[in-house]
Write a protein that holds these residues in place. Structure first.
Motif, PDB file in Angstrom:
ATOM      1  N   ALA A   1      91.096  13.076  73.625  1.00  0.00           N
ATOM      2  CA  ALA A   1      91.431  14.085  74.362  1.00  0.00           C
ATOM      3  C   ALA A   1      90.255  14.598  75.050  1.00  0.00           C
ATOM      4  CB  ALA A   1      91.882  15.271  73.479  1.00  0.00           C
ATOM      5  N   VAL A   2      89.075  14.555  74.473  1.00  0.00           N
ATOM      6  CA  VAL A   2      87.815  14.926  75.148  1.00  0.00           C
ATOM      7  C   VAL A   2      87.527  14.184  76.322  1.00  0.00           C
ATOM      8  CG1 VAL A   2      85.290  15.392  74.671  1.00  0.00           C
ATOM      9  CG2 VAL A   2      86.968  16.221  73.128  1.00  0.00           C
ATOM     10  N   LEU A   3      87.662  12.850  76.066  1.00  0.00           N
ATOM     11  CA  LEU A   3      87.348  11.975  77.138  1.00  0.00           C
ATOM     12  C   LEU A   3      88.263  11.820  78.323  1.00  0.00           C
ATOM     13  CD1 LEU A   3      86.333   8.775  75.027  1.00  0.00           C
ATOM     14  CD2 LEU A   3      84.984  10.038  76.140  1.00  0.00           C
ATOM     15  N   LEU A   4      89.768  12.168  78.036  1.00  0.00           N
ATOM     16  CA  LEU A   4      90.733  12.331  79.215  1.00  0.00           C
ATOM     17  C   LEU A   4      90.278  13.564  79.887  1.00  0.00           C
ATOM     18  CD1 LEU A   4      93.995  11.490  77.434  1.00  0.00           C
ATOM     19  CD2 LEU A   4      92.782  10.261  79.468  1.00  0.00           C
ATOM     20  N   GLU A   5      89.797  14.659  79.444  1.00  0.00           N
ATOM     21  CA  GLU A   5      89.487  15.732  80.237  1.00  0.00           C
ATOM     22  C   GLU A   5      88.430  15.462  81.009  1.00  0.00           C
ATOM     23  OE1 GLU A   5      90.128  19.087  82.035  1.00  0.00           O
ATOM     24  OE2 GLU A   5      91.513  18.375  80.275  1.00  0.00           O
ATOM     25  N   GLN A   6      87.340  14.641  80.401  1.00  0.00           N
ATOM     26  CA  GLN A   6      86.234  14.431  81.248  1.00  0.00           C
ATOM     27  C   GLN A   6      86.341  13.388  82.341  1.00  0.00           C
ATOM     28  OE1 GLN A   6      83.523  12.930  78.393  1.00  0.00           O
ATOM     29  NE2 GLN A   6      82.736  15.079  77.684  1.00  0.00           N
ATOM     30  N   ALA A   7      87.349  12.612  82.157  1.00  0.00           N
ATOM     31  CA  ALA A   7      87.818  11.462  83.152  1.00  0.00           C
ATOM     32  C   ALA A   7      88.539  12.127  84.487  1.00  0.00           C
ATOM     33  CB  ALA A   7      88.644  10.481  82.621  1.00  0.00           C
ATOM     34  N   ARG A   8      89.024  13.253  84.359  1.00  0.00           N
ATOM     35  CA  ARG A   8      89.854  13.908  85.471  1.00  0.00           C
ATOM     36  C   ARG A   8      88.960  13.782  86.812  1.00  0.00           C
ATOM     37  NH1 ARG A   8      94.221  14.110  82.944  1.00  0.00           N
ATOM     38  NH2 ARG A   8      94.640  15.341  81.081  1.00  0.00           N
ATOM     39  N   LEU A   9      89.455  13.563  87.923  1.00  0.00           N
ATOM     40  CA  LEU A   9      88.846  13.887  89.103  1.00  0.00           C
ATOM     41  C   LEU A   9      89.428  14.722  90.012  1.00  0.00           C
ATOM     42  CD1 LEU A   9      89.020   9.970  90.403  1.00  0.00           C
ATOM     43  CD2 LEU A   9      87.222  11.008  89.404  1.00  0.00           C
ATOM     44  N   PRO A  10      88.350  15.424  90.675  1.00  0.00           N
ATOM     45  CA  PRO A  10      88.944  16.425  91.477  1.00  0.00           C
ATOM     46  C   PRO A  10      90.074  16.018  92.275  1.00  0.00           C
ATOM     47  CG  PRO A  10      86.446  16.378  91.741  1.00  0.00           C
ATOM     48  CD  PRO A  10      86.985  15.103  91.015  1.00  0.00           C
ATOM     49  N   ALA A  11      90.969  16.775  93.058  1.00  0.00           N
ATOM     50  CA  ALA A  11      92.095  16.610  93.758  1.00  0.00           C
ATOM     51  C   ALA A  11      91.914  15.776  94.990  1.00  0.00           C
ATOM     52  CB  ALA A  11      92.823  17.782  94.041  1.00  0.00           C
ATOM     53  N   ALA A  12      90.975  15.928  95.786  1.00  0.00           N
ATOM     54  CA  ALA A  12      90.633  15.518  96.727  1.00  0.00           C
ATOM     55  C   ALA A  12      90.140  13.822  96.575  1.00  0.00           C
ATOM     56  CB  ALA A  12      89.458  16.175  97.763  1.00  0.00           C
ATOM     57  N   GLN A  13      89.295  13.751  95.738  1.00  0.00           N
ATOM     58  CA  GLN A  13      88.706  12.387  95.077  1.00  0.00           C
ATOM     59  C   GLN A  13      90.115  11.674  94.517  1.00  0.00           C
ATOM     60  OE1 GLN A  13      85.565  12.448  92.553  1.00  0.00           O
ATOM     61  NE2 GLN A  13      84.792  10.277  93.019  1.00  0.00           N
ATOM     62  N   ALA A  14      90.835  12.273  93.739  1.00  0.00           N
ATOM     63  CA  ALA A  14      91.866  11.554  93.347  1.00  0.00           C
ATOM     64  C   ALA A  14      92.987  10.861  94.153  1.00  0.00           C
ATOM     65  CB  ALA A  14      92.599  12.476  92.102  1.00  0.00           C
ATOM     66  N   ALA A  15      93.250  12.074  95.418  1.00  0.00           N
ATOM     67  CA  ALA A  15      93.835  11.390  96.498  1.00  0.00           C
ATOM     68  C   ALA A  15      93.304  10.151  97.257  1.00  0.00           C
ATOM     69  CB  ALA A  15      94.250  12.661  97.520  1.00  0.00           C
ATOM     70  N   ALA A  16      92.033  10.338  97.333  1.00  0.00           N
ATOM     71  CA  ALA A  16      91.035   9.291  97.865  1.00  0.00           C
ATOM     72  C   ALA A  16      91.292   7.836  97.498  1.00  0.00           C
ATOM     73  CB  ALA A  16      89.842   9.532  98.441  1.00  0.00           C
ATOM     74  N   VAL A  17      91.249   8.220  96.147  1.00  0.00           N
ATOM     75  CA  VAL A  17      91.239   6.930  94.972  1.00  0.00           C
ATOM     76  C   VAL A  17      92.746   6.267  95.147  1.00  0.00           C
ATOM     77  CG1 VAL A  17      91.279   6.190  92.661  1.00  0.00           C
ATOM     78  CG2 VAL A  17      89.350   7.512  93.501  1.00  0.00           C
ATOM     79  N   GLN A  18      93.588   7.159  95.063  1.00  0.00           N
ATOM     80  CA  GLN A  18      95.093   6.529  95.157  1.00  0.00           C
ATOM     81  C   GLN A  18      95.242   5.951  96.619  1.00  0.00           C
ATOM     82  OE1 GLN A  18      97.173   7.004  92.711  1.00  0.00           O
ATOM     83  NE2 GLN A  18      98.664   5.968  93.695  1.00  0.00           N
TER      84      GLN A  18
END
Length: 103
Positions: A53-70
């Motif tokens: 749970a702690v690691l998943l929270e730390q692994a979240r990308l900001p929305a703009a960066q997540a869109a670029a990765v996608q």
């Protein structure tokens, strides 16, 4: 039911010695833990659901960066599918290996 506690009788002139403490000198020379080491120590043997749970929270990308990765992932997948190389699924995997120097 009552518990019976017994006392150990000692002679008046008995010498009570301290228990041996073999690592006292060693422990006195240890430095306090750094912040990073303290975090590692506190995470040691942490239950997996709590750690994940702690690691998943730390692994979240900001929305703009997540869109670029996608978008990049979609482009890579499209380019790999469009390649004329034979080999089917194995060819796609080989393409990924070569694209990212995974070999």
């Amino acid at each position: 039911m009552r518990l019976r506690i017994s006392r150990i009788e000692r002679p008046m002139n008995a010498v009570v010695t301290e228990a041996p403490r073999p690592f006292v000198e060693f422990a006195a020379r240890l430095r306090p833990q750094s912040v990073l080491r303290a975090a590692i120590t506190s995470a040691y043997r942490r239950p997996e659901p709590e750690a994940v749970a702690v690691l998943l929270e730390q692994a979240r990308l900001p929305a703009a960066q997540a869109a670029a990765v996608q978008a990049l992932a979609g482009q890579l997948a499209t380019r790999l599918r469009e390649r004329k190389s034979a080999g089917g699924r194995e060819g796609l995997v080989q393409g990924l290996v070569q694209e990212f120097s995974l070999s």
